[in-house]
Design an enzyme around this catalytic site. Structure first.
Site, PDB file in Angstrom:
ATOM      1  N   SER A 109       1.539   0.804   2.939  1.00 24.13           N
ATOM      2  CA  SER A 109       0.210   1.408   3.212  1.00 24.13           C
ATOM      3  C   SER A 109      -0.915   0.275   2.994  1.00 24.13           C
ATOM      4  CB  SER A 109      -0.075   2.680   2.497  1.00 24.13           C
ATOM      5  OG  SER A 109      -1.564   2.771   2.936  1.00 24.13           O
ATOM      6  N   TYR A 123      -0.823   8.838  -4.405  1.00 25.08           N
ATOM      7  CA  TYR A 123      -0.322   8.270  -3.069  1.00 25.08           C
ATOM      8  C   TYR A 123      -0.436   6.699  -3.180  1.00 25.08           C
ATOM      9  CZ  TYR A 123       0.691   7.190   1.724  1.00 25.08           C
ATOM     10  OH  TYR A 123       0.977   6.677   2.902  1.00 25.08           O
TER      11      TYR A 123
END
Length: 240
Positions: free
Chosen positions: A135, A148
């Site tokens: 990400s 996360y």
């Protein structure tokens, strides 16, 4: 890499980026195996011509089920796409550590387990690849998603390290860094979101061109800012 004729495993391949990527790879002539948790989505992918494996990747049993289903078959590309989010914001409520553990296992431990098990057979292929979907948040975290972000940053580091280990082999190690994409994971979040199809296209093109790092959409801007000033990139992202 010429995708035609390759056998490719895409985790989290029944929805979002993974589904779109699986469909694009299949359209290019690949034999694509997907994993997921939803029986309905798994059945839909089977009807579309995919082999689909039910597996919850937030536990050790998930990777075990995938490996058992694969058996001793050859594999050309492993795409660790499955991702799991978790609420972990002390400004809103006390975080649930069990939920955090599930997120860590799905996003980091399972990719490591699959890579460890599958590298030997990948190295036997004429041309192979490991694709880890991290990400943009692996570059600079946002305040609202520390667990996360930590898993994606850890997977980024792991990817870079094993790329060095596998240098000179026939296995290309690719990291794909999506921006905010319109998927179930980002439901309820505002702002501009890239479509899952467009994100998948960028990743698929990165695989075809053997790119080691695929910065997708606005992640290109974040990477440029971080290259110029890591402190500025963190300051901007931590506002979210």
């Amino acid at each position: 890499m010429d995708i035609n004729g390759k056998r490719i495993l895409v985790t989290g391949g029944t929805a979002g980026i993974g589904e779109q990527l699986a469909r694009q790879l299949k359209d290019r002539g690949a034999e694509v195996i997907v994993t997921g948790r939803s029986i309905k989505r798994l059945d839909a992918m089977r009807k579309a011509g995919f082999e689909a494996i039910e597996a919850d990747l937030s536990t050790p049993l998930g990777a075990d089920r995938i490996l058992q289903a694969l058996g001793e078959r050859e594999l050309d590309v492993l795409v660790n796409n499955a991702g799991q989010g978790v609420d972990h914001d002390f400004r809103e409520a006390a975080p649930d550590v069990d939920d955090a553990d599930d997120c860590i296992y799905a996003n980091l431990n399972t990719p490591i387990r699959l890579i460890t098990a599958l590298v030997p057979r990948l190295r036997e292929r004429p041309q192979a690849a490991i694709v880890n979907v991290t990400s943009g948040l692996a570059i600079a975290p946002r305040a609202g998603g520390p667990v996360y972000c930590a898993t994606k940053a850890a997977l980024r580091s792991y990817t870079q390290a094993i790329r060095a280990q596998l240098a000179g082999t026939r296995v290309t190690v690719i990291e794909a860094l999506p921006p905010v994409v319109d998927t179930q994971l980002t439901a309820g979040r505002g702002g501009n979101k890239m479509s899952a199809a467009d994100c998948a296209t960028a990743i698929r093109e990165g695989i075809e061109k053997d790119r080691e790092e695929v910065n997708v959409g606005m992640v290109k801007v974040l990477k440029a800012v971080h290259s110029a000033s890591p402190a500025l990139a963190r300051k901007v992202m931590l506002r979210f």
